[in-house]
Design an enzyme around this catalytic site. Structure first.
Site, PDB file in Angstrom:
ATOM      1  N   SER A   6     -44.742  -6.940  -4.116  1.00  7.76           N
ATOM      2  CA  SER A   6     -45.073  -5.786  -4.967  1.00  7.76           C
ATOM      3  C   SER A   6     -44.131  -4.640  -4.639  1.00  7.76           C
ATOM      4  O   SER A   6     -43.928  -4.313  -3.468  1.00  7.76           O
ATOM      5  CB  SER A   6     -46.507  -5.336  -4.690  1.00  7.76           C
ATOM      6  OG  SER A   6     -46.694  -4.019  -5.180  1.00  7.76           O
ATOM      7  N   HIS A  31     -44.090  -8.788  -8.289  1.00  8.17           N
ATOM      8  CA  HIS A  31     -45.396  -8.256  -8.695  1.00  8.17           C
ATOM      9  C   HIS A  31     -45.239  -6.788  -9.097  1.00  8.17           C
ATOM     10  O   HIS A  31     -44.795  -5.966  -8.299  1.00  8.17           O
ATOM     11  CB  HIS A  31     -46.357  -8.395  -7.513  1.00  8.17           C
ATOM     12  CG  HIS A  31     -47.779  -8.062  -7.814  1.00  8.17           C
ATOM     13  ND1 HIS A  31     -48.648  -8.933  -8.427  1.00  8.17           N
ATOM     14  CD2 HIS A  31     -48.499  -6.945  -7.571  1.00  8.17           C
ATOM     15  CE1 HIS A  31     -49.845  -8.378  -8.538  1.00  8.17           C
ATOM     16  NE2 HIS A  31     -49.779  -7.155  -8.026  1.00  8.17           N
ATOM     17  N   ASP A  33     -47.141  -3.496 -10.294  1.00  6.86           N
ATOM     18  CA  ASP A  33     -48.464  -2.875 -10.334  1.00  6.86           C
ATOM     19  C   ASP A  33     -48.485  -1.705 -11.305  1.00  6.86           C
ATOM     20  O   ASP A  33     -47.917  -0.651 -11.041  1.00  6.86           O
ATOM     21  CB  ASP A  33     -48.832  -2.374  -8.932  1.00  6.86           C
ATOM     22  CG  ASP A  33     -49.258  -3.503  -8.010  1.00  6.86           C
ATOM     23  OD1 ASP A  33     -50.176  -4.255  -8.401  1.00  6.86           O
ATOM     24  OD2 ASP A  33     -48.678  -3.632  -6.920  1.00  6.86           O
ATOM     25  N   MET A  35     -50.646   1.135 -13.104  1.00  4.77           N
ATOM     26  CA  MET A  35     -51.896   1.889 -12.924  1.00  4.77           C
ATOM     27  C   MET A  35     -51.966   3.013 -13.938  1.00  4.77           C
ATOM     28  O   MET A  35     -50.968   3.700 -14.172  1.00  4.77           O
ATOM     29  CB  MET A  35     -51.937   2.487 -11.522  1.00  4.77           C
ATOM     30  CG  MET A  35     -51.784   1.447 -10.440  1.00  4.77           C
ATOM     31  SD  MET A  35     -51.887   2.211  -8.836  1.00  4.77           S
ATOM     32  CE  MET A  35     -51.690   0.773  -7.797  1.00  4.77           C
ATOM     33  N   HIS A  64     -49.413  -6.819 -13.085  1.00  2.00           N
ATOM     34  CA  HIS A  64     -50.833  -6.600 -12.767  1.00  2.00           C
ATOM     35  C   HIS A  64     -51.278  -5.288 -13.404  1.00  2.00           C
ATOM     36  O   HIS A  64     -50.913  -4.213 -12.946  1.00  2.00           O
ATOM     37  CB  HIS A  64     -50.961  -6.560 -11.224  1.00  2.00           C
ATOM     38  CG  HIS A  64     -52.325  -6.256 -10.711  1.00  2.00           C
ATOM     39  ND1 HIS A  64     -52.562  -5.908  -9.399  1.00  2.00           N
ATOM     40  CD2 HIS A  64     -53.549  -6.256 -11.319  1.00  2.00           C
ATOM     41  CE1 HIS A  64     -53.853  -5.700  -9.226  1.00  2.00           C
ATOM     42  NE2 HIS A  64     -54.472  -5.898 -10.377  1.00  2.00           N
ATOM     43  N   MET A  66     -53.720  -2.574 -13.967  1.00  2.00           N
ATOM     44  CA  MET A  66     -54.934  -1.871 -13.538  1.00  2.00           C
ATOM     45  C   MET A  66     -55.187  -0.780 -14.558  1.00  2.00           C
ATOM     46  O   MET A  66     -54.902   0.403 -14.346  1.00  2.00           O
ATOM     47  CB  MET A  66     -54.724  -1.315 -12.121  1.00  2.00           C
ATOM     48  CG  MET A  66     -54.762  -2.413 -11.062  1.00  2.00           C
ATOM     49  SD  MET A  66     -54.048  -1.942  -9.498  1.00  2.00           S
ATOM     50  CE  MET A  66     -52.337  -2.398  -9.792  1.00  2.00           C
ATOM     51  N   MET A 135     -58.710  -9.586  -5.608  1.00  2.00           N
ATOM     52  CA  MET A 135     -58.244  -8.402  -4.867  1.00  2.00           C
ATOM     53  C   MET A 135     -58.810  -8.439  -3.449  1.00  2.00           C
ATOM     54  O   MET A 135     -60.016  -8.642  -3.257  1.00  2.00           O
ATOM     55  CB  MET A 135     -58.702  -7.105  -5.554  1.00  2.00           C
ATOM     56  CG  MET A 135     -58.020  -6.763  -6.865  1.00  2.00           C
ATOM     57  SD  MET A 135     -56.212  -6.696  -6.813  1.00  2.00           S
ATOM     58  CE  MET A 135     -55.929  -5.398  -5.584  1.00  2.00           C
ATOM     59  N   GLY A 140     -55.524   0.319  -6.323  1.00  2.00           N
ATOM     60  CA  GLY A 140     -55.134   1.716  -6.488  1.00  2.00           C
ATOM     61  C   GLY A 140     -53.993   2.144  -5.575  1.00  2.00           C
ATOM     62  O   GLY A 140     -53.177   2.970  -5.959  1.00  2.00           O
ATOM     63  N   PHE A 141     -53.941   1.556  -4.384  1.00  2.00           N
ATOM     64  CA  PHE A 141     -52.932   1.997  -3.424  1.00  2.00           C
ATOM     65  C   PHE A 141     -52.404   0.831  -2.593  1.00  2.00           C
ATOM     66  O   PHE A 141     -53.151  -0.104  -2.307  1.00  2.00           O
ATOM     67  CB  PHE A 141     -53.524   3.056  -2.476  1.00  2.00           C
ATOM     68  CG  PHE A 141     -54.029   4.271  -3.214  1.00  2.00           C
ATOM     69  CD1 PHE A 141     -53.171   5.321  -3.521  1.00  2.00           C
ATOM     70  CD2 PHE A 141     -55.344   4.332  -3.660  1.00  2.00           C
ATOM     71  CE1 PHE A 141     -53.625   6.424  -4.234  1.00  2.00           C
ATOM     72  CE2 PHE A 141     -55.814   5.433  -4.368  1.00  2.00           C
ATOM     73  CZ  PHE A 141     -54.947   6.484  -4.659  1.00  2.00           C
ATOM     74  N   GLY A 142     -51.133   0.918  -2.218  1.00  2.00           N
ATOM     75  CA  GLY A 142     -50.560  -0.060  -1.300  1.00  2.00           C
ATOM     76  C   GLY A 142     -50.902   0.328   0.130  1.00  2.00           C
ATOM     77  O   GLY A 142     -51.423   1.422   0.375  1.00  2.00           O
ATOM     78  N   GLY A 143     -50.610  -0.561   1.058  1.00  2.00           N
ATOM     79  CA  GLY A 143     -50.735  -0.236   2.476  1.00  2.00           C
ATOM     80  C   GLY A 143     -52.151  -0.186   3.027  1.00  2.00           C
ATOM     81  O   GLY A 143     -52.372   0.385   4.098  1.00  2.00           O
ATOM     82  N   ASP A 173     -54.243 -10.331  -3.340  1.00  2.00           N
ATOM     83  CA  ASP A 173     -53.437  -9.105  -3.433  1.00  2.00           C
ATOM     84  C   ASP A 173     -54.099  -7.999  -2.629  1.00  2.00           C
ATOM     85  O   ASP A 173     -55.225  -7.600  -2.923  1.00  2.00           O
ATOM     86  CB  ASP A 173     -53.331  -8.713  -4.919  1.00  2.00           C
ATOM     87  CG  ASP A 173     -52.494  -7.460  -5.162  1.00  2.00           C
ATOM     88  OD1 ASP A 173     -51.854  -6.964  -4.216  1.00  2.00           O
ATOM     89  OD2 ASP A 173     -52.488  -6.987  -6.318  1.00  2.00           O
ATOM     90  N   GLY A 174     -53.357  -7.502  -1.627  1.00  2.00           N
ATOM     91  CA  GLY A 174     -53.836  -6.372  -0.841  1.00  2.00           C
ATOM     92  C   GLY A 174     -53.891  -6.704   0.648  1.00  2.00           C
ATOM     93  O   GLY A 174     -54.615  -7.606   1.052  1.00  2.00           O
ATOM     94  N   GLY A 175     -53.071  -6.008   1.424  1.00  2.00           N
ATOM     95  CA  GLY A 175     -53.111  -6.167   2.879  1.00  2.00           C
ATOM     96  C   GLY A 175     -52.593  -7.500   3.386  1.00  2.00           C
ATOM     97  O   GLY A 175     -52.939  -7.933   4.490  1.00  2.00           O
ATOM     98  N   GLY A 195     -46.902  -6.428  -0.402  1.00  2.00           N
ATOM     99  CA  GLY A 195     -46.331  -5.108  -0.687  1.00  2.00           C
ATOM    100  C   GLY A 195     -45.727  -4.495   0.549  1.00  2.00           C
ATOM    101  O   GLY A 195     -44.584  -4.753   0.928  1.00  2.00           O
TER     102      GLY A 195
HETATM  103  C1  DX5 Z   1     -53.108  -2.451  -5.050  1.00  2.00           C
HETATM  104  C2  DX5 Z   1     -52.031  -3.302  -5.665  1.00  2.00           C
HETATM  105  C3  DX5 Z   1     -51.354  -4.209  -4.702  1.00  2.00           C
HETATM  106  C4  DX5 Z   1     -50.748  -3.534  -3.517  1.00  2.00           C
HETATM  107  C5  DX5 Z   1     -50.237  -4.531  -2.543  1.00  2.00           C
HETATM  108  O1  DX5 Z   1     -53.745  -1.742  -6.044  1.00  2.00           O
HETATM  109  O2  DX5 Z   1     -52.565  -4.098  -6.701  1.00  2.00           O
HETATM  110  O3  DX5 Z   1     -50.415  -5.028  -5.378  1.00  2.00           O
HETATM  111  O4  DX5 Z   1     -49.725  -2.676  -3.888  1.00  2.00           O
HETATM  112  O5  DX5 Z   1     -49.667  -3.829  -1.507  1.00  2.00           O
HETATM  113  P1  DX5 Z   1     -50.020  -4.075   0.023  1.00  2.00           P
HETATM  114  O6  DX5 Z   1     -49.485  -5.453   0.360  1.00  2.00           O
HETATM  115  O7  DX5 Z   1     -49.322  -2.984   0.705  1.00  2.00           O
HETATM  116  O8  DX5 Z   1     -51.523  -4.024   0.173  1.00  2.00           O
HETATM  117 ZN    ZN Z   2     -51.300  -5.756  -7.525  1.00  2.00          ZN
END
Ligand code: DX5
Ligand code: ZN
Length: 214
Positions: A6, A31, A33, A35, A64, A66, A135, A140-143, A173-175, A195
């Site tokens: 991502s 990927h 994202d 939003m 993706h 959102m 998910m 909403g947010f990376g990291g 997806d996520g973490g 990501g």
């Molecule tokens: C969150 C996104 C993810 C996210 C993944 O809303 O859909 O794609 O950016 O990033 P990491 O791997 O940092 O969680």
């Molecule tokens: Zn995503």
């Protein structure tokens, strides 16, 4: 597992370089994202940016959405060069109609579940999509940190996919990092969005290969 990096936490001032960097890791897809600031409390980018990225790479664009009303922009994302158009099960667009619209454009339709949405809600759509995304953070947010308590949901969906003899992709997806990818693969996921870990890793190519080997 397939790896779908991502770009959400990349340096947006150097987007073309970041895409080239991801491509040379040997990742399977990219990927993207999207939003809308309504479905999730953040804004990212939309069709005009994806359209400009399209000529830069041959990677599969895994988009993706959102968004509260993804149906309004399906044609725009298709024309911008999306290959997979993935909407949320919790959105306010008519699901069957929107998935059918995506398929009618020759694109792969995807359906995503937020953490609070149970596995069973996606069962009626398994034969209508090419990708299901569970998910493993609140979107909403990376990291953010990986939610390991989503793994029973991944396994329930994997079992239903097997029972039907379906070949639908099951993405998380996520973490995701080298450790959490192992947990997700064991639970039954076959595709990982990566990501933050991709952009902070000392050796992103090795990280990609490591996850691909799972
Ligand atoms: C969150 C996104 C993810 C996210 C993944 O809303 O859909 O794609 O950016 O990033 P990491 O791997 O940092 O969680
Ligand atoms: Zn995503």
């Amino acid at each position: 597992m397939k790896v779908s990096p991502s770009i959400l936490t990349c340096d947006f001032a150097r987007l073309a370089d970041e895409i080239a960097f991801i491509e040379q890791t040997g990742a399977d897809m990219l990927h993207l994202d999207v939003m809308d600031g309504v479905f999730v409390p953040n804004l990212s980018f939309g069709p005009p940016v994806i359209k400009r990225l399209r000529p830069l790479t041959g990677m599969i664009f895994d988009v993706h959405l959102m968004m509260k009303y993804p149906d309004r922009l399906i044609d725009a994302f298709s024309q911008a060069g999306a290959d997979i158009i993935n909407i949320h099960l919790e959105c306010d667009s008519p699901l069957d109609k929107t998935l059918e619209h995506i398929r009618s454009l020759g694109k792969i339709a995807g359906l995503t579940l937020k953490p609070s949405t149970p596995a069973q809600s996606v069962f009626p759509y398994i034969d209508k999509v090419g990708l299901i995304l569970v998910m493993t953070v609140e979107p909403g947010f990376g990291g953010q940190s990986f939610m390991q308590d989503m793994m029973p949901k991944v396994t329930d969906i994997r079992n239903e996919i097997k029972r039907r003899g379906s070949s639908v992709m099951l993405q998380v997806d996520g973490g995701i990092n080298s450790d959490t990818a192992v947990i997700a693969a064991k639970a039954g996921a076959d595709t990982a969005v990566v990501g933050n870990a991709m952009f902070t890793s000392e050796n992103p190519t090795a990280l990609t290969r490591q996850i691909q080997a799972l």
